[in-house]
Write an enzyme that holds these catalytic residues in place. Structure first.
Site, short mmCIF file in Angstrom:
data_model
loop_
_atom_site.label_atom_id
_atom_site.label_comp_id
_atom_site.label_asym_id
_atom_site.label_seq_id
_atom_site.Cartn_x
_atom_site.Cartn_y
_atom_site.Cartn_z
N HIS A 124 0.81 -1.23 0.00
CA HIS A 124 0.00 0.00 0.00
C HIS A 124 0.84 1.28 0.00
CE1 HIS A 124 0.68 0.26 4.35
NE2 HIS A 124 0.19 1.47 4.31
N LYS A 139 5.97 5.45 -1.32
CA LYS A 139 6.89 6.20 -0.45
C LYS A 139 8.35 5.99 -0.88
CE LYS A 139 4.20 6.72 3.73
NZ LYS A 139 3.99 6.23 5.10
N ASP A 166 -4.14 1.24 8.67
CA ASP A 166 -2.98 2.11 8.38
C ASP A 166 -2.85 3.18 9.45
OD1 ASP A 166 -0.96 3.49 6.95
OD2 ASP A 166 -2.42 4.70 5.89
FE LIG Z 1 0.11 5.85 2.94
#
Ligand SMILES: [Fe+2]
Lengths: 322, 141
Positions: free
Chosen positions: A189, A193, A272
């Site tokens: 997910h 990043k 999350d």
């Molecule tokens: Fe995220």
């Protein structure tokens, strides 16, 4: 696996050793009431089930191996993971600890030098293992949290979100292949990043407006990296793309309303945030569950699906799977 | 890819294909007026953009493996143009990396979706990057 005082050795859980097989590294032991490690078994010397039993009976839970053997140990863990996960002689939480150790090791390596195909292959494999294990075993949530790391590096966070997402999805009634797919989607997910300036991820102070905009690109960057992979489904890709959307339309990157957000992305968004709040960050210490849940519940029906939140709250306060 | 075709024929086609975009009331002003403008806060374009509202037709190119798309031509409303980019309103969500062809009266241009924002029911603002430089004059014709 933790570093010992001598730092030339590192501790490995006894549960990770497969009896009857010789291992490639010297095994050391730390006798009770001493701080001096001694050689227990030289490499290539078979390690039988009765040896394992004897160690366990004498209260030994850890052995030590030379630090330079770390990569070889990781490889050994990976190769034997299916066998451990199915070995009911080992308590589930110890198998969970091994799974997490292997998963973090592999994700750490793959996320450092991201080759998208390789990361996808490995996350599919771990997604399958994590989902199958958590679907069939009963683990107390407290125990699970105890064996997880909470340092909020991208790979630790991805592993935690994977376990949590499977547990929440299982409580919501998902099973089988759906759970496997959700596990892999959760592992991936935050892949975007990897394309964000790394200093933003560990910055100690509040991000500036421009930095926040950079950071908010990660769902799109992750989606762009993954969207041409044949072996990922729409639901998995939506976990990557939509996990920061909010039910009230105030999320990003699209600002979608409730009915256009994929349910798997909604699952991902609850766990999350839970992992983010209960992990140590560079700018604050981890919150306890109750405080984290209070904070999340303020956003019920605004950011998060209220039914999923209620399910998650129920799950973290009772035995998982019971 | 950039190609020129019979202008009147293309214009007719664009007018015939229904545009299902529902422009929210508070956005109608955005579509009025014409002229050079600066980048919006939340996006970045290397070139100046020219704000001008035009009807266009969108054709979805090769779909992403997990998101099959109905083929065909659909109406869209272009909001602004720049040498390498275009902003337009469309009735459904498109995803980053999806490829489209935009037909305007004097040109058709291949582009990739880079951004999509929800503006209201049946209204999504798409940001496209064009696969080749375009002359503003041609796009606005
Ligand atoms: Fe995220």
């Amino acid at each position: 696996m933790s570093t010992t005082a001598e730092s030339k050795l590192f501790a490995i859980s006894l549960a990770t050793l497969q009896p009857t097989e010789a291992v490639d590294w010297d095994l050391y032991i730390l006798p009770r009431d001493t701080d001096q490690h001694i050689l227990y078994r030289a490499s290539k010397y078979p390690f039988h089930a009765k040896d394992l039993q004897r160690l366990l009976e004498s209260g030994v839970t850890k052995l030590y191996i030379p630090r330079e053997e770390r990569a070889s140990y990781q490889e050994y863990l990976r190769e034997n993971l299916d066998a451990w996960l199915e070995n009911s002689a080992i308590p589930p939480i110890e198998r969970m600890e091994t799974l997490n150790q292997v998963m973090r090791g592999v994700l750490n390596d793959s996320f450092r030098k991201p080759d998208t195909d390789k990361v996808v292959n490995r996350t599919i494999q771990f997604g399958r293992q994590a989902a199958a294990f958590l679907e069939s075993e009963t683990i107390r949530f407290d125990d699970l949290v105890r064996v997880l790391q909470h340092d909020y590096t991208t790979f630790t966070h991805s592993a935690n979100v994977c376990y949590y997402a499977v547990l929440l999805a299982k409580s919501l009634g998902y099973e089988g292949d759906d759970l496997t797919q959700i596990a892999t989607g959760a592992l991936l997910h935050d892949m975007g990043k990897l394309d964000v300036d790394q200093h933003l991820l560990t910055k100690e102070h509040r991000l500036s407006e421009a930095e926040t905009r950079q950071m908010q690109k990660h769902p799109t960057l992750g989606f762009r990296r993954l969207c041409r992979q044949d072996d990922l489904s729409a639901g998995q890709l939506m976990m990557v793309y939509q996990h920061h959307e909010r039910l009230d339309g105030g999320g990003y990157p699209v600002g979608l309303p409730d009915d256009e957000i994929h349910p798997w992305a909604k699952i991902c968004s609850v766990v999350d945030v839970f992992d983010a709040l209960t992990s140590d960050r560079s700018y604050r210490v981890a919150l306890d569950y109750d405080t984290a849940m209070e904070s999340i519940e303020r956003d019920a029906n605004l950011a998060f699906d209220a039914e999923m939140l209620a399910c998650w709250k129920q799950l973290i306060s009772t035995n998982v799977g019971s | 890819m950039l190609e020129t075709v019979d202008f009147d024929q293309r214009r007719q086609l664009i007018e015939q294909i229904p545009c299902r975009v529902q422009v929210p009331l508070d956005w109608e002003e955005e579509l009025e007026g014409e002229g050079y403008t600066t980048s919006y806060n939340n996006e970045f374009r290397a070139n100046f953009r020219y704000r001008a509202s035009r009807r266009a037709v969108l054709q979805i190119g090769e779909a992403l493996p997990a998101f099959p798309r109905e083929s065909g031509m659909f109406g869209a409303l272009v909001q602004d143009f720049s040498r390498r980019g275009m902003g337009l309103l469309y009735h459904e969500q498109l995803l980053p990396e999806e490829r489209v062809r935009v037909l305007l009266p004097s040109v058709s241009v291949d582009a990739t979706v880079v951004r999509c924002c929800y503006r209201g029911p049946d209204c999504y603002a798409l940001g496209l990057t064009l696969e080749s430089d375009c002359r503003l004059r041609e796009m606005l014709a």
